[in-house]
Design an enzyme around this catalytic site. Structure first.
Site, PDB file in Angstrom:
ATOM      1  N   ASP A 116       1.328  -1.255   0.075  1.00  0.00           N
ATOM      2  CA  ASP A 116      -0.077   0.058   0.282  1.00  0.00           C
ATOM      3  C   ASP A 116       0.864   1.106  -0.332  1.00  0.00           C
ATOM      4  O   ASP A 116       1.488   0.914  -0.140  1.00  0.00           O
ATOM      5  CB  ASP A 116      -0.528  -0.085   1.198  1.00  0.00           C
ATOM      6  CG  ASP A 116      -2.245  -0.864   0.900  1.00  0.00           C
ATOM      7  OD1 ASP A 116      -1.641  -2.227   0.092  1.00  0.00           O
ATOM      8  OD2 ASP A 116      -2.703  -1.141   2.219  1.00  0.00           O
ATOM      9  N   HIS A 175       3.630  -2.514   3.009  1.00  0.00           N
ATOM     10  CA  HIS A 175       3.422  -0.610   2.504  1.00  0.00           C
ATOM     11  C   HIS A 175       5.010  -0.922   1.768  1.00  0.00           C
ATOM     12  O   HIS A 175       6.144  -1.574   2.081  1.00  0.00           O
ATOM     13  CB  HIS A 175       3.617  -0.084   3.509  1.00  0.00           C
ATOM     14  CG  HIS A 175       2.414  -0.056   4.384  1.00  0.00           C
ATOM     15  ND1 HIS A 175       2.155  -0.951   5.107  1.00  0.00           N
ATOM     16  CD2 HIS A 175       1.179   1.137   4.254  1.00  0.00           C
ATOM     17  CE1 HIS A 175       0.900  -1.183   5.647  1.00  0.00           C
ATOM     18  NE2 HIS A 175       0.163   0.356   5.351  1.00  0.00           N
TER      19      HIS A 175
HETATM   20 NI    NI Z   1      -2.358   2.886   3.180  1.00  0.00          NI
END
Ligand code: NI
Length: 296
Positions: free
Chosen positions: A102, A244
């Site tokens: 992400d 991430h």
């Molecule tokens: Ni996020």
């Protein structure tokens, strides 16, 4: 008027002459009509012959039928949006998990893409609109490398703190940025912070919300060992693993994460490939089916 016998004779003679003339005239007319008919008939014959001869020429000369067929139906139905990678793995039989990244694209995403390529892994990225707009080349590479890309709001807003209309407008802008960069129609959306409700899901028509069931906590610990342990130990068949591509340690952890999951018998696929059928819009998913069995 009175008529004498001479007159009668004349009239009689006159009638005969008239009938004679009439007969001749009829014959002449009939001959004329017949001749005309014959001439017309003859004239028609060659005309038909020409048509018959030229017709095949026209058919041969015109590649038209092909063009006409091309134009008439409303074009071959438009290609579906670039499909998920199509791993060729049946995740209802073999145990699969999906790595997801992400918040990017970031300065680290290029290195992450290199590493995924070396490891032969297809993953799923959830890009914010702002970052996709800032790094369109990276978005394009994500798609070209065979990864799946979805949206993650425009600027990481908590969708529940927005009106549904604003949240979905942000989602649309983000999808536009991804499409402009890569050509991909991003129908997947990961709500930032996992924050969503059914009102927002309904308002964002056409979107599938993708959540997760394994959180590596990379954003919090920045610790390679902890990231790896969460990813490998917490996963089950069908798991969607949250990481991430803004966290440098996540890229460092990737080889150990991938080898640990493969040792457990998992195939690594995109989120879409966890499912045997295309993901229907209007649903929120936290994992794929739990049906696959880890390879020995
Ligand atoms: Ni996020």
């Amino acid at each position: 008027m009175r008529l004498g016998s001479g007159s009668v004779l004349k009239v009689t003679l006159g009638s005969r002459a008239a009938r004679w003339h009439a007969w001749r005239a009829s014959v002449a007319l009939a001959v004329g009509v017949l001749s005309l008919g014959l001439v017309s008939f003859m004239a028609l014959l060659p005309a038909e012959g020409v048509e018959e001869e030229s017709a095949p020429e026209e058919t041969v000369a015109l590649p038209a039928p092909i063009d006409v067929e091309k134009d008439e139906p409303p074009e071959p139905s438009p290609e579906p949006p670039p499909p998920p990678t199509g791993s060729g793995v049946d995740c209802s039989v073999v145990a699969c998990v999906a790595l997801t990244f992400d918040d990017g694209p970031s300065a680290h995403t290029g290195a992450l893409l290199d590493r995924l390529e070396e490891l032969g892994v297809k993953a799923t990225f959830f890009d914010t609109g702002a970052n996709a707009r800032a790094r369109p080349d990276t978005v394009r590479r994500q798609v070209e490398d065979g990864h799946l890309v979805g949206g993650h709001s425009w600027n990481h807003a908590d969708m529940r703190k927005q009106t549904p209309a604003t949240a979905c407008s942000d989602a649309s802008r983000t999808a536009d940025a991804i499409r402009e960069a890569s050509g991909l129609d991003a129908s997947l959306l990961r709500p930032p912070y996992g924050s969503w409700n059914t009102g927002i899901l309904r308002a964002c028509r056409g979107k599938t919300f993708v959540l997760w069931d394994v959180d590596t906590m990379d954003w919090s610990t920045h610790d390679v060992t902890k990231i790896t342990d969460h990813a490998v130990n917490d996963s089950k068949p069908g798991s969607i693993i949250l990481m991430h591509d803004t966290v440098a340690e996540t890229i460092d952890a990737l080889p150990a994460v991938v080898s640990g999951l493969r040792q457990k018998g998992y195939e690594l696929v995109t989120v879409a490939d966890l499912f045997n059928t295309p993901l229907a819009p209007g649903q929120a998913i936290y994992s794929g089916p739990r049906t696959g069995v880890p390879s020995p």
